[in-house]
Design a protein around this motif. Structure first.
Motif, PDB file in Angstrom:
ATOM      1  N   ARG A 176      -6.424  -2.239   9.416  1.00  0.00           N
ATOM      2  CA  ARG A 176      -6.971  -3.596   9.368  1.00  0.00           C
ATOM      3  C   ARG A 176      -6.617  -4.356  10.647  1.00  0.00           C
ATOM      4  O   ARG A 176      -7.428  -5.061  11.198  1.00  0.00           O
ATOM      5  N   ILE A 187       0.607   3.796   6.248  1.00  0.00           N
ATOM      6  CA  ILE A 187      -0.096   4.739   7.126  1.00  0.00           C
ATOM      7  C   ILE A 187      -0.497   4.089   8.449  1.00  0.00           C
ATOM      8  O   ILE A 187      -0.817   4.775   9.403  1.00  0.00           O
ATOM      9  N   ASP A 188      -0.458   2.745   8.502  1.00  0.00           N
ATOM     10  CA  ASP A 188      -0.995   2.047   9.676  1.00  0.00           C
ATOM     11  C   ASP A 188      -0.115   2.123  10.926  1.00  0.00           C
ATOM     12  O   ASP A 188      -0.580   1.833  12.021  1.00  0.00           O
ATOM     13  N   GLY A 236       0.833  -1.211   0.000  1.00  0.00           N
ATOM     14  CA  GLY A 236       0.000   0.000   0.000  1.00  0.00           C
ATOM     15  C   GLY A 236       0.860   1.250   0.000  1.00  0.00           C
ATOM     16  O   GLY A 236       1.841   1.325   0.735  1.00  0.00           O
ATOM     17  N   HIS A 291      -9.745   5.206   1.133  1.00  0.00           N
ATOM     18  CA  HIS A 291      -8.396   5.413   0.600  1.00  0.00           C
ATOM     19  C   HIS A 291      -7.938   6.859   0.554  1.00  0.00           C
ATOM     20  O   HIS A 291      -6.758   7.113   0.311  1.00  0.00           O
ATOM     21  N   MET A 338      -8.907   3.703   8.460  1.00  0.00           N
ATOM     22  CA  MET A 338      -8.120   2.515   8.104  1.00  0.00           C
ATOM     23  C   MET A 338      -7.399   1.939   9.321  1.00  0.00           C
ATOM     24  O   MET A 338      -7.206   2.629  10.328  1.00  0.00           O
ATOM     25  N   ARG A 389      -4.868   7.552   2.426  1.00  0.00           N
ATOM     26  CA  ARG A 389      -3.523   7.180   1.952  1.00  0.00           C
ATOM     27  C   ARG A 389      -2.921   8.235   1.028  1.00  0.00           C
ATOM     28  O   ARG A 389      -1.751   8.134   0.657  1.00  0.00           O
TER      29      ARG A 389
HETATM   30  O1  F6P Z   1      -1.945   0.688   3.885  1.00  0.00           O
HETATM   31  C1  F6P Z   1      -2.514  -0.237   4.776  1.00  0.00           C
HETATM   32  C2  F6P Z   1      -3.988  -0.170   4.653  1.00  0.00           C
HETATM   33  O2  F6P Z   1      -4.256   1.164   4.796  1.00  0.00           O
HETATM   34  C3  F6P Z   1      -4.885  -0.935   5.610  1.00  0.00           C
HETATM   35  O3  F6P Z   1      -5.227  -0.281   6.787  1.00  0.00           O
HETATM   36  C4  F6P Z   1      -6.084  -1.217   4.743  1.00  0.00           C
HETATM   37  O4  F6P Z   1      -6.845  -2.260   5.219  1.00  0.00           O
HETATM   38  C5  F6P Z   1      -5.442  -1.520   3.451  1.00  0.00           C
HETATM   39  O5  F6P Z   1      -4.350  -0.630   3.368  1.00  0.00           O
HETATM   40  C6  F6P Z   1      -6.280  -1.470   2.233  1.00  0.00           C
HETATM   41  O6  F6P Z   1      -5.444  -1.512   1.133  1.00  0.00           O
HETATM   42  P1  F6P Z   1      -5.792  -2.049  -0.312  1.00  0.00           P
HETATM   43  O7  F6P Z   1      -7.121  -1.502  -0.643  1.00  0.00           O
HETATM   44  O8  F6P Z   1      -4.698  -1.506  -1.149  1.00  0.00           O
HETATM   45  O9  F6P Z   1      -5.772  -3.526  -0.226  1.00  0.00           O
END
Ligand code: F6P
Length: 328
Positions: free
Chosen positions: A176, A131-132, A15, A258, A174, A261
């Motif tokens: 996960r 970013i996490d 990401g 998003h 965000m 990000r």
């Molecule tokens: O960059 C990490 C993150 O922001 C997670 O928190 C989020 O679940 C994930 O990216 C989603 O990324 P993608 O849509 O690229 O799979």
């Protein structure tokens, strides 16, 4: 005697996060400063397999310190997970005369880098970009500070409409597996409650807290929810649940997604990226390999990639208490 490094390859993978461009710029310019060639590898490990390379000099990274995203693009490569894919990638690096790598990304990126190093004895350094903020061995990953500022800015706007209409907003951010964004942006934006993956608040306590807040005279509320929270309902189901159990509330949902990000990196992320890029390249020059550069107590440090991948970041539990007190 460490092998003399003459040509460094740099890539971004996984990401994207704000500050990746500033880190690319730092790697490219540190190489130039030390008279080392630098090659940009496009689309992460997939570009390594396809030989998607471009020579980069100090002028090829003009005007990117302030740009979000990554000029080298990012990808998640399934082919790199196979021995054949990695062999192809290695052949391409050798053909291009690249003798060391800087990989910018999260733990998936580091896992790939470490495997590549162990199979081909190829020097690799990692720069944490996500970013996490969920990477062990650094207090801050690139993009985290910017994402916090983005989230706080957006919640400030949501608060305007929440208070105009006396509404309760569930704002999903965000994260996960980690609640760093939710917890810190939640406190910064004055959230009533914060739900994170590391701690199950429980539905009953959430209802209780919302009831208490109404009774204390608050007319609008913001609840910040990390996407990986453990309450057992997604943010829309949570709205339905509160609608059914607390009809006095007018509930709305906002999933930030998003947009968190993107955007121009904060000054903090630009400085961090510049410092980490210098350390990554200079560590390779010193013959070091398989480390992640990071920030600890405001000093740039090295953590073995293996530890960075396996170690778990902890949330600061004191912040949960602070959040509780602030919502009095
Ligand atoms: O960059 C990490 C993150 O922001 C997670 O928190 C989020 O679940 C994930 O990216 C989603 O990324 P993608 O849509 O690229 O799979």
């Amino acid at each position: 005697m460490p092998k003399t490094i003459k040509k460094v390859g740099v890539l971004t993978s996984g990401g994207d996060s704000p500050g990746m461009n500033a880190a690319i710029r730092s790697v490219v310019r540190t190489c130039a400063y030390h008279n080392i060639e630098c090659i940009g590898i496009y689309r992460g490990y997939q570009g390594m397999i396809e030989g998607d390379f471009k020579e980069m000099g100090p002028r090829s990274v003009n005007n990117i310190v302030n740009k979000g995203g990554t000029i080298l693009k990012s990808a998640r490569s399934t082919e790199f997970r196979t021995p054949e894919g990695r062999k192809k990638a290695h052949e391409n690096l050798v053909k291009a005369g690249i003798d060391a790598l800087v990989v910018i990304g999260g733990d998936g990126t580091f896992t790939g880098g470490l495997l590549f190093n162990s199979e081909f004895d190829f020097p690799v350094m990692g720069i944490p970009g996500t970013i996490d903020n969920d990477i062990f061995g650094t207090s801050h990953t690139l993009g985290y500070d910017t994402a916090l500022n983005t989230v706080v800015d957006v919640i400030d706007k949501i608060r305007d409409t929440a208070s105009s209409h006396n509404r309760l907003f569930f704002v999903e951010v965000m994260g996960r597996d980690a609640g760093h964004i939710a917890l810190n942006a939640g406190i910064g934006a004055g959230a009533e409650e914060i739900l994170i993956p590391e701690e199950d608040l429980g539905l009953d306590r959430l209802l209780e807290s919302l009831q208490k807040s109404k009774a204390s005279g608050k007319s609008s509320s913001i609840v910040v929810i990390a996407e990986g929270d453990k309450i057992g309902k997604n943010v829309f189901e949570l709205k339905d649940y509160v609608d059914a159990n607390l009809p006095e509330y007018d509930v709305r949902v906002s999933v930030l997604g998003h947009m968190q990000r993107g955007g121009s990196p904060s000054c903090f992320d630009r400085v961090l990226a510049s410092r980490l890029g210098v350390k990554a390249v200079e560590s390779l020059i010193e013959g070091k390999s398989s480390y992640m550069v990071g920030l600890q107590n405001d000093k740039v440090t090295l953590t073995p990639l293996e530890q960075a991948i396996k170690g778990k970041t902890e949330i600061d539990r004191e912040l949960l208490r602070v959040s509780d007190i602030m919502s009095t």
